[in-house]
Design a protein around this motif. Structure first.
Motif, PDB file in Angstrom:
ATOM      1  N   ASP A   1       4.911 -10.005  -3.874  1.00 60.33           N
ATOM      2  CA  ASP A   1       5.928  -9.346  -3.338  1.00 60.33           C
ATOM      3  C   ASP A   1       5.113  -7.887  -2.470  1.00 60.33           C
ATOM      4  O   ASP A   1       5.522  -6.536  -3.233  1.00 60.33           O
ATOM      5  CB  ASP A   1       7.187  -9.261  -4.636  1.00 60.33           C
ATOM      6  CG  ASP A   1       8.095  -8.389  -3.566  1.00 60.33           C
ATOM      7  OD1 ASP A   1       8.133  -8.165  -2.434  1.00 60.33           O
ATOM      8  OD2 ASP A   1       9.152  -8.666  -4.406  1.00 60.33           O
TER       9      ASP A   1
ATOM     10  N   THR B   1       7.487  -4.850  -2.804  1.00 59.63           N
ATOM     11  CA  THR B   1       8.790  -4.680  -4.096  1.00 59.63           C
ATOM     12  C   THR B   1       7.221  -3.785  -4.801  1.00 59.63           C
ATOM     13  O   THR B   1       7.240  -2.362  -5.101  1.00 59.63           O
ATOM     14  CB  THR B   1       8.984  -5.121  -4.491  1.00 59.63           C
ATOM     15  OG1 THR B   1       9.774  -5.935  -4.126  1.00 59.63           O
ATOM     16  CG2 THR B   1       9.770  -4.863  -5.985  1.00 59.63           C
ATOM     17  N   LEU B   2       6.254  -4.042  -4.587  1.00 56.60           N
ATOM     18  CA  LEU B   2       5.223  -3.781  -5.295  1.00 56.60           C
ATOM     19  C   LEU B   2       4.935  -2.283  -5.512  1.00 56.60           C
ATOM     20  O   LEU B   2       5.043  -1.454  -5.961  1.00 56.60           O
ATOM     21  CB  LEU B   2       4.133  -4.633  -5.222  1.00 56.60           C
ATOM     22  CG  LEU B   2       3.831  -5.403  -6.776  1.00 56.60           C
ATOM     23  CD1 LEU B   2       2.333  -6.053  -6.501  1.00 56.60           C
ATOM     24  CD2 LEU B   2       4.049  -5.350  -7.639  1.00 56.60           C
TER      25      LEU B   2
ATOM     26  N   GLU C   1       6.704  -0.048  -3.199  1.00 51.41           N
ATOM     27  CA  GLU C   1       7.962   0.748  -4.046  1.00 51.41           C
ATOM     28  C   GLU C   1       7.557   0.546  -5.170  1.00 51.41           C
ATOM     29  O   GLU C   1       8.193   1.945  -6.058  1.00 51.41           O
ATOM     30  CB  GLU C   1       9.024   0.057  -3.621  1.00 51.41           C
ATOM     31  CG  GLU C   1       9.744   0.052  -2.084  1.00 51.41           C
ATOM     32  CD  GLU C   1      10.854  -0.727  -1.526  1.00 51.41           C
ATOM     33  OE1 GLU C   1      11.542  -0.905  -2.724  1.00 51.41           O
ATOM     34  OE2 GLU C   1      11.248  -0.241  -0.422  1.00 51.41           O
ATOM     35  N   ALA C   2       7.744   0.196  -6.148  1.00 48.54           N
ATOM     36  CA  ALA C   2       7.398   0.172  -7.825  1.00 48.54           C
ATOM     37  C   ALA C   2       6.953   1.182  -7.894  1.00 48.54           C
ATOM     38  O   ALA C   2       6.837   2.336  -8.578  1.00 48.54           O
ATOM     39  CB  ALA C   2       7.388  -1.058  -8.416  1.00 48.54           C
ATOM     40  N   ALA C   3       5.219   1.488  -7.619  1.00 47.84           N
ATOM     41  CA  ALA C   3       4.287   2.200  -7.300  1.00 47.84           C
ATOM     42  C   ALA C   3       4.747   3.461  -6.960  1.00 47.84           C
ATOM     43  O   ALA C   3       4.730   4.519  -7.790  1.00 47.84           O
ATOM     44  CB  ALA C   3       2.699   1.397  -6.640  1.00 47.84           C
ATOM     45  N   ARG C   4       5.204   3.526  -6.128  1.00 47.03           N
ATOM     46  CA  ARG C   4       5.387   5.340  -5.270  1.00 47.03           C
ATOM     47  C   ARG C   4       6.572   5.749  -6.564  1.00 47.03           C
ATOM     48  O   ARG C   4       7.073   6.899  -6.560  1.00 47.03           O
ATOM     49  CB  ARG C   4       6.657   4.655  -3.844  1.00 47.03           C
ATOM     50  CG  ARG C   4       4.962   4.656  -3.289  1.00 47.03           C
ATOM     51  CD  ARG C   4       5.751   4.982  -1.602  1.00 47.03           C
ATOM     52  NE  ARG C   4       5.624   6.128  -1.727  1.00 47.03           N
ATOM     53  CZ  ARG C   4       6.887   6.380  -0.386  1.00 47.03           C
ATOM     54  NH1 ARG C   4       6.948   6.099   0.275  1.00 47.03           N
ATOM     55  NH2 ARG C   4       6.185   8.341  -1.023  1.00 47.03           N
ATOM     56  N   ASN C   5       7.775   4.657  -7.118  1.00 49.15           N
ATOM     57  CA  ASN C   5       8.626   5.744  -8.297  1.00 49.15           C
ATOM     58  C   ASN C   5       7.991   5.537  -9.350  1.00 49.15           C
ATOM     59  O   ASN C   5       8.312   6.892  -9.608  1.00 49.15           O
ATOM     60  CB  ASN C   5       9.922   3.882  -8.231  1.00 49.15           C
ATOM     61  CG  ASN C   5      11.334   4.366  -8.730  1.00 49.15           C
ATOM     62  OD1 ASN C   5      10.958   3.965 -10.032  1.00 49.15           O
ATOM     63  ND2 ASN C   5      11.817   5.495  -8.192  1.00 49.15           N
TER      64      ASN C   5
ATOM     65  N   VAL D   1      -2.853  -0.074  -6.827  1.00 46.09           N
ATOM     66  CA  VAL D   1      -1.806  -1.483  -6.752  1.00 46.09           C
ATOM     67  C   VAL D   1      -1.668  -2.588  -6.380  1.00 46.09           C
ATOM     68  O   VAL D   1      -2.220  -4.177  -6.483  1.00 46.09           O
ATOM     69  CB  VAL D   1       0.226  -1.381  -7.330  1.00 46.09           C
ATOM     70  CG1 VAL D   1       0.632  -1.998  -7.327  1.00 46.09           C
ATOM     71  CG2 VAL D   1       0.226  -0.014  -7.914  1.00 46.09           C
TER      72      VAL D   1
END
Lengths: 359, 290
Positions: free
Chosen positions: B178, B181-182, B184-188, B200
């Motif tokens: 995904d 999402t991955l 975005e999660a890393a950027r978050n 990632v």
């Protein structure tokens, strides 16, 4: 979940920011996701953004995270405009709807990922990851990989990862929607407990009203990119501000009535003060909850069906004019009101919400 | 592959003799010709057991240089294919999903061009080049890419031929993630877009990158048409040349190239298996406890 006070305080210092939406607008092609959203979330508050799909709630959350740019308007965190800050420099932890753990990293490494990005040393990272894993109740699972964890465990790890950088705001994007019912309820309660413990300002996007009403300090109901009402759960349920809120949250009856000239409405043979926008002296619908209706034996209405729901029994009633209503009565009274019985429907002595008549 | 088969093939209460039959049939089909070939090469009539066919190859002029050329070409091709495709495919998925079809079509085009046609095209360009570009600095370039010690033109051809394979394998790998999402999660978590991809996305694409390298390597090792028409002698071309003269040696040559390919692929597979993949075991599937 064995969170000690010290673990909690480690995060609490950073928590408690104010988040403010000012006139947020976002258009995707032909659909308007946000149409001037204004909302202020107080420090340490958990606000649930509730609404049907496509109401813009996720877009609002993603704008706070920095994954979307608004076409107009601002997001303020602690009074500071963060609209132009790139996603990786915003201090907001996010838990995603889909499982978003990094598949190649163990649970502990996932939790510590943000610290590694910040250049924190290995020992400090490990220590903090252990703390957070304990906080979410998975101290034994640090060396497991995401594919070895259940959905609920993955979302807990994701929560720990979101909290690792001591964010000012916690963003939850329907984090429970992929889980099965039982886990959903447990995790929802734990999220709330943790949020209260840490005192972190939290935005919780959900389309599940039960989830919103049971966990949030305030529920913001959104519709068509705008805020309909933001109020504590009980207020939202008891005195919905608009017809949309009234019908979206819980079950609502529409009973035909007629407004008077003095801010009253005549409905079911009674004249009651009215709320909501309706022109005087017109036919309207009065919006009344099933449990607010008073059903007594004898009269010109009829019980069509009765279905047992545990503590209450839901009656479907047909009024003399053909209107169908739902009424909840305590189950111990249900035997007096069997299907086919003639009944009278009464209203409580409270102002009623009115809306333009539909159909 | 072996690991996956081992864990998914759990013992069941079904008769399993048919598996044995399949194994025997497949074994005979694949190994039979090999064994017979090996016997043929080492058992020469009137001489008995001899390894002269193999020592003959190893001792022949050009063995090492052609092998080295092939390996260099393979490495260069793999590097160019990955550098070309991976950033493009990730970027398209992250920021321009609509361009995905375009990339897919472009990458699949080489499938419809036969190797011979591709070579014919290259040949005419190489002929036309020097005369047309004689007075420009590109003249040197066009000569340089045909340098027999490292013909860049072959790398270009191989990259084109490898594109469809590489695209499919990378696409399958990306599909399994995904990606949005991955990232975005890393950027978050505070990772810049570049770091999110490096830390990632790429580690999770390891399998796909490896498979791509694998297929490209196999393609370059076995490629004969283009190299031979253009007049270069990588391993495949050399081995055909050397094998034509003697019956035993020609078979020994194919056995040797088979073994060599196999060894190289094994080395690549071993090199790609990292520590994080060794620790994870798919057998442990944890039940919902929360």
């Amino acid at each position: 979940m064995t969170a000690t006070a010290t673990e909690a305080s480690a995060v609490r210092d950073a928590g408690g920011a104010t988040v403010e939406f000012r006139g947020l607008r976002r258009v995707f092609g032909t659909t308007t996701a946000l149409d001037g959203l204004d909302l202020t979330i107080r420090p340490g508050e958990l606000v649930a953004l509730l609404g049907p799909s496509g109401c813009g709630k996720t877009t609002a959350l993603r704008i706070v995270a920095g994954f979307e740019q608004p076409d107009a308007g601002q997001v303020l965190v602690d009074g500071e405009d963060v609209t132009g800050v790139p996603a990786h420099r915003r201090n907001a932890g996010m838990v995603f709807q889909s499982y978003s753990l990094f598949p190649h990293l163990s649970a502990a490494d996932n939790v510590a990922f943000g610290l590694r990005m910040r250049g924190v040393g290995t020992a400090a990272r490990r220590k903090r990851a252990t703390e957070l894993l304990e906080l979410v109740g998975l101290p034994e699972h640090g060396d497991r990989f995401p594919h070895q964890l259940s959905g609920g465990q993955q979302q807990r790890i994701a929560l720990a990862r979101a909290l690792a950088l001591e964010p000012k705001v916690l963003l939850l994007d329907e984090p429970l929607s992929a889980l099965d019912a039982k886990v959903r309820v447990t995790l929802r309660d734990e999220i709330r407990r943790l949020q209260l413990e840490l005192g972190i300002t939290t935005l919780f996007v959900t389309h599940d009203q039960e989830e919103a009403l049971s966990t949030a300090d305030r529920v913001a109901v959104m519709h068509g990119g705008r805020l309909e009402q933001c109020a504590p759960p009980a207020e939202l349920y008891d005195t919905p501000a608009t017809a949309f809120v009234a019908e979206f949250v819980g079950t609502m009856n529409r009973i035909p009535g007629r407004t008077g000239n003095d801010g009253t409405v005549e409905v079911l043979g009674r004249r009651l003060p009215s709320r909501g926008e309706a022109r005087p002296d017109t036919g309207v619908d009065a919006l009344v909850r099933p449990e607010a209706l008073d059903v007594t034996p004898g009269g010109d209405a009829r019980v069509v069906t009765a279905s047992f729901h545990g503590a209450v029994t839901r009656l479907t009633l047909a009024l003399a004019d053909g209107t169908t209503l739902k009424a909840d009565v305590p189950s111990h009274r249900a035997p007096e009101l069997p299907a086919g019985a003639a009944v009278t429907v009464g209203l409580p002595d409270r102002p009623v919400l009115v809306d333009d008549r539909t159909a | 592959m072996a690991a996956i088969t081992a864990t998914t093939a759990k013992p069941k209460n079904r008769p399993r003799y048919w598996r044995g039959i399949v194994a025997v049939v497949a074994g005979l089909y694949f190994l039979g010709p090999l064994v017979v070939s090996v016997i043929f090469t080492v058992d020469v009539p009137n001489q008995g057991f001899t390894l002269s066919a193999y020592t003959g190859i190893l001792g022949a002029a050009g063995f090492l240089s052609s092998l080295r050329l092939t390996l260099e070409l393979a490495v260069a091709t793999i590097v160019v294919v990955l550098l070309l495709l991976v950033p493009a495919m990730i970027a398209v998925r992250l920021s321009a999903p609509r361009l995905r079809t375009l990339i897919e079509i472009v990458c699949s085009l080489p499938l419809v061009v036969p190797a011979v046609a591709l070579t014919a095209g290259i040949v005419s360009v190489l002929r036309w080049g020097p005369t047309t570009l004689a007075r420009t600095p590109l003249y040197e370039t066009i000569l340089q890419i045909q340098n027999p010690s490292f013909p860049v033109v072959l790398v270009l051809a191989y990259v084109l031929m490898a594109l469809p394979l590489a695209y499919r394998t990378l696409d399958a790998g990306l599909r399994a993630l995904d990606l949005v999402t991955l990232v975005e999660a890393a950027r978050n978590c505070g990772a810049s877009p570049a770091r999110a991809v490096l830390r990632v996305v790429l580690p999770n694409l390891r399998g796909a990158l490896l498979n791509t390298a694998f297929l490209t390597l196999a393609l370059v090792l076995g490629e004969y048409t283009v190299a031979s028409i253009l007049g270069f002698t990588p391993f495949a071309v050399w081995i055909v040349g050397i094998g034509g003269s003697q019956a035993q040696m020609s078979v020994a040559v194919s056995v040797l190239s088979l073994v060599l390919t196999w060894v190289l692929l094994l080395i690549l597979a071993a090199a790609g298996r990292g520590p994080s993949f060794r620790t994870s075991s798919r057998k442990l599937k944890v039940k919902e406890t929360s």
